[in-house]
Design a protein around this motif. Sequence first.
Motif, PDB file in Angstrom:
ATOM      1  N   UNK A  49     -10.513 -10.614  -0.909  1.00 53.57           N
ATOM      2  CA  UNK A  49     -11.837 -10.396  -0.331  1.00 53.57           C
ATOM      3  C   UNK A  49     -11.705 -10.137   1.168  1.00 53.57           C
ATOM      4  N   UNK A  50     -12.826  -9.894   1.819  1.00 53.48           N
ATOM      5  CA  UNK A  50     -12.820  -9.561   3.252  1.00 53.48           C
ATOM      6  C   UNK A  50     -12.186 -10.663   4.085  1.00 53.48           C
ATOM      7  N   UNK A  51     -12.574 -11.903   3.850  1.00 56.38           N
ATOM      8  CA  UNK A  51     -12.060 -13.026   4.641  1.00 56.38           C
ATOM      9  C   UNK A  51     -10.536 -13.146   4.515  1.00 56.38           C
ATOM     10  N   UNK A  52     -10.037 -13.069   3.297  1.00 53.93           N
ATOM     11  CA  UNK A  52      -8.596 -13.162   3.063  1.00 53.93           C
ATOM     12  C   UNK A  52      -7.863 -12.009   3.735  1.00 53.93           C
ATOM     13  N   UNK A  53      -8.409 -10.810   3.617  1.00 51.45           N
ATOM     14  CA  UNK A  53      -7.789  -9.628   4.214  1.00 51.45           C
ATOM     15  C   UNK A  53      -7.742  -9.726   5.734  1.00 51.45           C
ATOM     16  N   UNK A  54      -8.825 -10.206   6.340  1.00 47.78           N
ATOM     17  CA  UNK A  54      -8.837 -10.357   7.797  1.00 47.78           C
ATOM     18  C   UNK A  54      -7.849 -11.432   8.250  1.00 47.78           C
ATOM     19  N   UNK A  55      -7.714 -12.504   7.478  1.00 45.09           N
ATOM     20  CA  UNK A  55      -6.726 -13.535   7.807  1.00 45.09           C
ATOM     21  C   UNK A  55      -5.315 -12.975   7.749  1.00 45.09           C
ATOM     22  N   UNK A  56      -5.051 -12.137   6.754  1.00 46.43           N
ATOM     23  CA  UNK A  56      -3.740 -11.491   6.658  1.00 46.43           C
ATOM     24  C   UNK A  56      -3.498 -10.591   7.858  1.00 46.43           C
ATOM     25  N   UNK A  57      -4.510  -9.831   8.249  1.00 52.23           N
ATOM     26  CA  UNK A  57      -4.378  -8.943   9.407  1.00 52.23           C
ATOM     27  C   UNK A  57      -4.121  -9.748  10.678  1.00 52.23           C
ATOM     28  N   UNK A  58      -4.808 -10.870  10.820  1.00 45.75           N
ATOM     29  CA  UNK A  58      -4.638 -11.715  12.011  1.00 45.75           C
ATOM     30  C   UNK A  58      -3.251 -12.346  12.068  1.00 45.75           C
ATOM     31  N   UNK A  71     -15.486   1.787  -3.578  1.00 44.02           N
ATOM     32  CA  UNK A  71     -16.494   0.976  -2.905  1.00 44.02           C
ATOM     33  C   UNK A  71     -16.245   0.758  -1.422  1.00 44.02           C
ATOM     34  N   UNK A  72     -15.267   1.467  -0.844  1.00 43.39           N
ATOM     35  CA  UNK A  72     -14.944   1.265   0.572  1.00 43.39           C
ATOM     36  C   UNK A  72     -15.261   2.488   1.424  1.00 43.39           C
ATOM     37  N   UNK A  73     -15.973   3.454   0.870  1.00 43.84           N
ATOM     38  CA  UNK A  73     -16.311   4.653   1.623  1.00 43.84           C
ATOM     39  C   UNK A  73     -17.128   4.278   2.863  1.00 43.84           C
ATOM     40  N   UNK A  74     -16.715   4.802   4.014  1.00 41.97           N
ATOM     41  CA  UNK A  74     -17.432   4.508   5.246  1.00 41.97           C
ATOM     42  C   UNK A  74     -16.963   3.244   5.946  1.00 41.97           C
ATOM     43  N   UNK A  75     -15.848   2.664   5.493  1.00 43.49           N
ATOM     44  CA  UNK A  75     -15.320   1.446   6.106  1.00 43.49           C
ATOM     45  C   UNK A  75     -13.952   1.692   6.730  1.00 43.49           C
ATOM     46  N   UNK A  88     -10.798  -5.794  -1.722  1.00 41.84           N
ATOM     47  CA  UNK A  88     -11.909  -5.461  -2.608  1.00 41.84           C
ATOM     48  C   UNK A  88     -13.190  -5.892  -1.914  1.00 41.84           C
ATOM     49  N   UNK A  89     -14.042  -4.919  -1.644  1.00 45.08           N
ATOM     50  CA  UNK A  89     -15.282  -5.191  -0.914  1.00 45.08           C
ATOM     51  C   UNK A  89     -16.431  -5.350  -1.882  1.00 45.08           C
TER      52      UNK A  89
END
Length: 123
Positions: free
Chosen positions: A3-12, A90-94, A122-123
């Motif tokens: 999900x978004x939170x997990x993905x951002x944590x990985x990026x950080x 589902x990620x078009x425009x992101x 997955x958004x």
Amino acid sequence: MANTETSLKEAASIDGAIGAALVDYTSGMALGTIGGGKELDLNVAAAGNTDVVRAKVRAMEMLGLNDEIEDILITLGQHYHLIRLLKGRGTNGLFLYLALHKDRANLAMARHQLKKIEAELEV
């Protein structure tokens, strides 16, 4: 799938990361952020980088380039700023935005890791 939170944590967790954001470039709004702090306002960065993405999309259209933007790199004196447009369902425009300290980051590895994060998001 992440999900978004997990993905951002990985990026950080990427070496040298200052902050990361998931951004909707149709509105310029950050859908999620992590890091940044006093060093970098990620909401302002999200809005500003939306203009960068829109300008590049417009330029490609004017040039008649029938291709997709994989990522955009902005190199500053002390930072790398990576913008990775998302291509999944589902990620078009992101896009994923990642700011890195230049002296602590491995740019090739950061691009590789951001591509992996995109594939799992997955958004």
